[in-house]
Motif scaffolding. Sequence first.
Motif, PDB file in Angstrom:
ATOM      1  N   LEU A 507       0.816  -1.214   0.000  1.00  0.00           N
ATOM      2  CA  LEU A 507       0.000   0.000   0.000  1.00  0.00           C
ATOM      3  C   LEU A 507       0.851   1.267   0.000  1.00  0.00           C
ATOM      4  N   LYS A 508       2.155   1.114   0.178  1.00  0.00           N
ATOM      5  CA  LYS A 508       3.054   2.265   0.116  1.00  0.00           C
ATOM      6  C   LYS A 508       3.591   2.491  -1.299  1.00  0.00           C
ATOM      7  N   GLU A 509       3.279   1.583  -2.194  1.00  0.00           N
ATOM      8  CA  GLU A 509       3.790   1.679  -3.560  1.00  0.00           C
ATOM      9  C   GLU A 509       2.867   2.538  -4.425  1.00  0.00           C
ATOM     10  N   GLU A 510       3.339   2.842  -5.613  1.00  0.00           N
ATOM     11  CA  GLU A 510       2.556   3.622  -6.570  1.00  0.00           C
ATOM     12  C   GLU A 510       2.041   2.689  -7.661  1.00  0.00           C
ATOM     13  N   LYS A 511       0.891   2.071  -7.415  1.00  0.00           N
ATOM     14  CA  LYS A 511       0.362   1.081  -8.349  1.00  0.00           C
ATOM     15  C   LYS A 511      -0.919   1.526  -9.047  1.00  0.00           C
ATOM     16  N   PHE A 573      -1.960   4.788  -2.958  1.00  0.00           N
ATOM     17  CA  PHE A 573      -3.209   4.284  -2.400  1.00  0.00           C
ATOM     18  C   PHE A 573      -4.004   5.393  -1.723  1.00  0.00           C
ATOM     19  N   GLY A 574      -3.299   6.383  -1.167  1.00  0.00           N
ATOM     20  CA  GLY A 574      -3.995   7.470  -0.485  1.00  0.00           C
ATOM     21  C   GLY A 574      -4.885   8.276  -1.405  1.00  0.00           C
ATOM     22  N   ASN A 575      -4.556   8.360  -2.682  1.00  0.00           N
ATOM     23  CA  ASN A 575      -5.316   9.151  -3.648  1.00  0.00           C
ATOM     24  C   ASN A 575      -6.389   8.337  -4.354  1.00  0.00           C
ATOM     25  N   LEU A 576      -6.607   7.122  -3.898  1.00  0.00           N
ATOM     26  CA  LEU A 576      -7.503   6.212  -4.608  1.00  0.00           C
ATOM     27  C   LEU A 576      -8.629   5.719  -3.717  1.00  0.00           C
ATOM     28  N   VAL A 577      -9.795   5.523  -4.321  1.00  0.00           N
ATOM     29  CA  VAL A 577     -10.917   4.848  -3.657  1.00  0.00           C
ATOM     30  C   VAL A 577     -11.560   3.920  -4.672  1.00  0.00           C
ATOM     31  N   LEU A 578     -12.259   2.909  -4.166  1.00  0.00           N
ATOM     32  CA  LEU A 578     -12.982   1.972  -5.030  1.00  0.00           C
ATOM     33  C   LEU A 578     -14.453   2.367  -5.051  1.00  0.00           C
ATOM     34  N   LEU A 631      -2.937   8.768   3.905  1.00  0.00           N
ATOM     35  CA  LEU A 631      -2.410   7.416   3.742  1.00  0.00           C
ATOM     36  C   LEU A 631      -1.754   6.937   5.030  1.00  0.00           C
ATOM     37  N   GLU A 632      -1.017   7.815   5.696  1.00  0.00           N
ATOM     38  CA  GLU A 632      -0.364   7.438   6.948  1.00  0.00           C
ATOM     39  C   GLU A 632      -1.401   7.073   8.003  1.00  0.00           C
ATOM     40  N   TYR A 633      -2.518   7.790   8.015  1.00  0.00           N
ATOM     41  CA  TYR A 633      -3.600   7.495   8.960  1.00  0.00           C
ATOM     42  C   TYR A 633      -4.191   6.110   8.679  1.00  0.00           C
ATOM     43  N   VAL A 634      -4.431   5.816   7.413  1.00  0.00           N
ATOM     44  CA  VAL A 634      -4.973   4.507   7.031  1.00  0.00           C
ATOM     45  C   VAL A 634      -4.006   3.397   7.407  1.00  0.00           C
ATOM     46  N   LEU A 635      -2.714   3.584   7.141  1.00  0.00           N
ATOM     47  CA  LEU A 635      -1.714   2.560   7.463  1.00  0.00           C
ATOM     48  C   LEU A 635      -1.636   2.329   8.971  1.00  0.00           C
ATOM     49  N   ASN A 636      -1.791   3.380   9.764  1.00  0.00           N
ATOM     50  CA  ASN A 636      -1.792   3.221  11.224  1.00  0.00           C
ATOM     51  C   ASN A 636      -3.011   2.439  11.693  1.00  0.00           C
TER      52      ASN A 636
END
Length: 645
Positions: A507-511, A573-578, A631-636
């Motif tokens: 989730l830290k990558e740019e995919k 991942f921080g800039n993305l939603v499904l 993104l950091e908040y989500v990862l925490n």
Amino acid sequence: MAEIKSALRTFRQISAQHRYYNIPRYQRLYVWNSDQVKKLLEDFLAAFTNRKPNYYLGAVLVIQSSKSEQQFDLIDGQQRFTTLWLLGLELGNAWSAFTHINGELRLRFSIRPRVIRYFESARCGQPDPETGDTSHDHSLQKIFQAREEIRKFLSKEFPDEHQRRNFALYLEGAVKMVITEVPSGIDLNKLFEAVNSRGVQLAHHEILKASLLSRITVKSERIKYAKIWNACSGMGNYLERNLNAEFDRNISLSYNFGEARYTISKLFDFLSGQSENTERKLTIARILTMNADELKNDEVTGEGEEHPDTTDEEKQNVRSLLSFPLLLIHTLRIYLCRNRMPDIDQISEKDLLGIFEEHTADFKGAKVKEFIHLLLDIRTAFDNYVIKWVEVKRKEEWHLIKQLYIINQKKGGQSWYLRRKSGETVSEIAMLQSMLYHSQQITTQHWLTPFLYFTLSNNNVQQQFDYLRRLDDFLFSSGQSDTKLMQRTYDCMNSALPQLRADYSILKEEKGTGFLHYWFYKVEFILWYQLRNKMGKDWQEYRLTAKNSVEHISPQNPRDPADRKCTDTLEKFGNLVLVTRSINSAYSDNPYGVKKSKFLDKKAKGSLDSLKSDLIYSQSDWNDNICDTHLEYVLNCLKDYFSRV
């Protein structure tokens, strides 16, 4: 009446028999169109490419002709059989044993002289001088089109003669059909009424049932186990209602709440004193000899005896996550694991008969009964602990688990009733299962096998939830991609779940759109699980739904270059939603402010797209720094969740 016989045959076995198959005069012409022929050929190619040991084609009904002991009239299945025979003609010598007997056509057509002449000429490789251009002949048009489709397929996929022969040899041994022989003298009107009133081919699980139950030699026992099978097969209702209808009485007292399973001996006690004529046998022979009204009444549709105060909420329509054939396959995997036998190769509803043929060929009566005992327990657990689609409002379904309970009604005596109720809000285990359902292949749901296995020995819902959390993390969040999912789920049943560290570093990558949808659903569940009570009613009532499009909050190609707020984090991942495709289309390449307005407008109307979106659109602006903070908040949140599993 003489015995009706059914047997599963390969085309090699059919070719070895000195039998002719005739299309009788009362059968319709060949009607398959090119798409149907093409679909069958593509299925054959996929099976051949993957070297599947079995490919089940369907059932064929034949009746012995009064003209010859070697001739059988095709009553049902003639379209598929004729298509296979046409394929055999194009395969030439490789399938000549199937298409011909001593130089004569194996397939015959009553009172269709032009069709007969056409195939006689085709056998010799000559055009039919009388029919000329067959494409304009009504009786031959579909046959001509089918042969053209077969020729194009073989030319494209198997231009080499050696490859074509290998394909033919594979089909001879792998393709199987259930051929049911009806003796001559049967009332054809009644036979056709039965066949036509069904309007569909015999379901695979019906054929499997007939095969397995035939191995229970004592008729009275066969009747009992047939009723259990019938009740388990009705996936559009709860098991207790199916049992009430199947046994024609209230079966409440046969349920053991301490063990959370039915006592099968008590169920069988309900049949004491009943006539054997009350058996609702769903054997092939039974189906063929029933009239239309009997067929209609044979389905398990009633709910049996209900509690007098049954509410509308209890009568809500329910829909299963799985078909009955898929439940049978999950049950078989558990049976094999319990008995330390090798696992099946794959979960495939289409291959149901082949899977069971391979793994239960040596089953005698005792093992069949053991399997049906397990099937009853699995179906009970499935209803008690696995989500169903529940119609809570007209055309609105939710994933819910309805709890089974018993109530006493004292009016003119003492009666006990089994009832279902759901909680006010979605439960944690129901939300977790909903996440797994939406994020996994709908036709397999591999996680269900070990989960159902666990519930057989543990009916504590909190412990089931804790187990399912660990199971989910092990199967999908631990980076164990080096082992196939089938193998991992089987290993879960043979030993305790390993203590593996969750790996969400991806989730830290740019995919960008390359992120698995699983991670979006997983984050939604974790946010709901950890924050719903803090965030309020909208979050508490949130439910996961099917989504299939990855939306960039900061658009990839904004209409105005000034709206490009994210560059470094665009594909993170921080800039993305499904979201759904319709929402993705509506948001399009609009800037953050426009999207936020649309989101808040829908939220005010009671529609929350996603929880991750709600966190994002609570921001006053959106740029690289804010995106990284999100993104950091989500990862925490993920770190905290995984540390508590």
